[in-house]
Design an enzyme around this catalytic site. Structure first.
Site, PDB file in Angstrom:
ATOM      1  N   TYR A 214     -19.747  10.679 -25.513  1.00 25.00           N
ATOM      2  CA  TYR A 214     -19.774  10.923 -26.593  1.00 25.00           C
ATOM      3  C   TYR A 214     -19.123   8.946 -27.100  1.00 25.00           C
ATOM      4  O   TYR A 214     -19.429   8.312 -28.101  1.00 25.00           O
ATOM      5  CB  TYR A 214     -18.256  11.865 -27.285  1.00 25.00           C
TER       6      TYR A 214
ATOM      7  N   LYS B 194     -20.135   6.142 -29.740  1.00 22.09           N
ATOM      8  CA  LYS B 194     -19.484   5.803 -30.951  1.00 22.09           C
ATOM      9  C   LYS B 194     -18.818   4.279 -30.478  1.00 22.09           C
ATOM     10  O   LYS B 194     -19.351   2.945 -31.232  1.00 22.09           O
ATOM     11  CB  LYS B 194     -17.618   5.897 -30.739  1.00 22.09           C
TER      12      LYS B 194
ATOM     13  N   THR C 250     -13.223   6.114 -33.440  1.00 16.18           N
ATOM     14  CA  THR C 250     -12.069   6.417 -32.372  1.00 16.18           C
ATOM     15  C   THR C 250     -11.551   5.561 -31.291  1.00 16.18           C
ATOM     16  O   THR C 250     -12.095   4.372 -30.808  1.00 16.18           O
ATOM     17  CB  THR C 250     -13.216   7.633 -31.532  1.00 16.18           C
ATOM     18  N   ASP C 251      -9.880   5.622 -31.252  1.00 16.12           N
ATOM     19  CA  ASP C 251      -9.589   5.005 -30.051  1.00 16.12           C
ATOM     20  C   ASP C 251     -10.036   5.262 -28.128  1.00 16.12           C
ATOM     21  O   ASP C 251      -9.715   4.832 -27.683  1.00 16.12           O
ATOM     22  CB  ASP C 251      -8.347   5.978 -29.907  1.00 16.12           C
ATOM     23  N   GLU C 252     -11.089   6.946 -28.461  1.00 14.23           N
ATOM     24  CA  GLU C 252     -12.212   6.526 -27.022  1.00 14.23           C
ATOM     25  C   GLU C 252     -12.823   5.690 -26.704  1.00 14.23           C
ATOM     26  O   GLU C 252     -13.141   5.606 -25.470  1.00 14.23           O
ATOM     27  CB  GLU C 252     -12.706   8.656 -27.444  1.00 14.23           C
TER      28      GLU C 252
END
Ligand SMILES: NC(=O)c1ccc[n+]([C@@H]2O[C@H](COP(=O)([O-])OP(=O)(O)OC[C@H]3O[C@@H](n4cnc5c(N)ncnc54)[C@H](O)[C@@H]3O)[C@@H](O)[C@H]2O)c1
Length: 333
Positions: A147, A151, A123-125
């Site tokens: 989260y 990741k 993810t970009d997160e």
């Protein structure tokens, strides 16, 4: 080619399984999924179990489960994860376990069974929040939620295995997905299914947070290209270059469903809420990929899918676990 898809009973994994089995009549898929609350075999009920598709119920943190699934595969694509930021804020342990230890377990299996390719769906997160401009593939990781931290841990493990052991890894960082089969706790399916039921939609804060969205089919095409032409050891961002605020997104959905702003219920903001995500994706463009589905078209298709598939989502939203979660999560301001 034989692919091991982990988390294939979830939202994006099941979309990818449909995509691959339709596009490549000779490809085989093994789907390894633990079937958490987010895993749903209904997503795959139209797929024939047989020579080309096998389902194995199992946990990516468990080496025995992984070994059962991995033998003879040409590539592993790891979609399996705990994925919902709000749930990670309530309890982070499963996130660290699946997203970090699960990834480690898969990487160890890649080594042991000499799997030729491993693709990490991320993810970009992991990059955190950016006020202006865009994150590139080399932006530093600055995760802000349990989260995204989990990741990031899994992604670091992928990089480290590639650098240390030469494990054949490719990492992808995508913006937010939307489309059919998304579990109705995430903003788009939650809002669409609430409005279909004539319920209000819970909007965090003033709705100013900004996100970039990619339609399922565009993401599947990106992974298809990376699978066939991606370079081992490389990182690929998957974005669209277009961002919108959560309030704009809400108004588009309200308009499409002929509802007005009185259906917005403003709720207490998410803790540590990232303000903005935005990605550049030059390496993926250089492989010939560009997004094809504009948000306005994608959201129409998505709404229409939820309108036509009430039986699919009603089963999920009527579960006590789900109604309890929604009630606890959204406190009116
Ligand atoms: N949804 C998004 O907007 C988005 C954006 C970027 C990246 N991602 C990443 O894409 C991937 C797929 O996301 P999604 O939204 O489709 O997820 P999802 O939550 O819909 O599905 C996750 C799937 O993984 C399975 N799973 C969970 N823990 C497992 C374990 N220990 N062993 C085996 N299976 C397990 C679940 O049963 C479920 O089927 C994730 O890795 C996520 O981090 C998601």
């Amino acid at each position: 080619m034989k692919l091991l898809i982990t988390g294939g009973a979830g939202f994006m994994g099941s979309n990818f399984i449909h995509y691959i089995l339709n596009k490549y009549p000779e490809y085989e898929i093994v789907n390894l999924d633990k079937l958490t609350y987010a895993g749903n075999l209904d997503n795959l009920e139209d797929i024939q179990v047989g020579n080309r598709y096998t389902f194995i119920k199992g946990d990516i943190t468990n080496p025995q489960d992984v070994e059962k699934a991995v033998k003879g595969v040409d590539v592993i694509i790891n979609y399996a994860a705990e994925t919902h930021v709000d749930r990670s804020i309530m309890e982070a342990r499963d996130f660290a376990s699946t997203d970090v230890i699960g990834t480690l377990t898969l990487l160890q299996a890649v080594q042991k069974f000499k799997v030729p390719k491993y693709i990490q769906i991320s993810t970009d997160e992991v990059f955190g929040s950016i006020e202006e401009g865009e994150f590139s593939e080399t932006s530093p990781f600055m995760p802000n939620s349990p989260y995204s931290a989990s990741k990031a841990g899994g992604d670091h493990m992928c990089r480290a295995f590639n650098k240390t052991y030469g494990t054949p890894v490719i990492i992808t960082h995508s913006c937010n997905f939307y489309g059919p089969y998304q579990y109705p706790e995430k903003i788009i399916p939650l809002f669409v299914t609430n409005l279909i039921q004539d319920k209000k939609v819970p909007l965090y804060g003033e709705g100013r947070n900004i996100r970039e969205w990619i339609y399922t089919e565009d993401h599947c095409r990106a992974i298809d290209i990376i699978l066939h032409r991606g370079e081992i050891g490389k990182v690929y961002n998957i974005g669209t270059g277009k961002q919108i605020s959560n309030l704009e997104l809400t108004k588009i959905i309200l308009d499409e469903l002929n509802k007005d702003n009185s259906y917005i219920k403003k709720v207490k903001d998410r803790a540590g809420h990232d303000f903005r995500y935005a990605l550049s994706f030059e390496p993926l463009k250089s492989l010939g990929w560009v997004p094809e589905i504009d948000f306005k078209d994608g959201i129409k298709k998505t709404i229409s899918w939820y309108q036509s598939n009430e039986a699919w989502w009603k089963k999920l939203v009527e579960k006590k676990e789900h109604t309890d979660y929604i009630q606890k999560q959204y406190q009116e301001r």
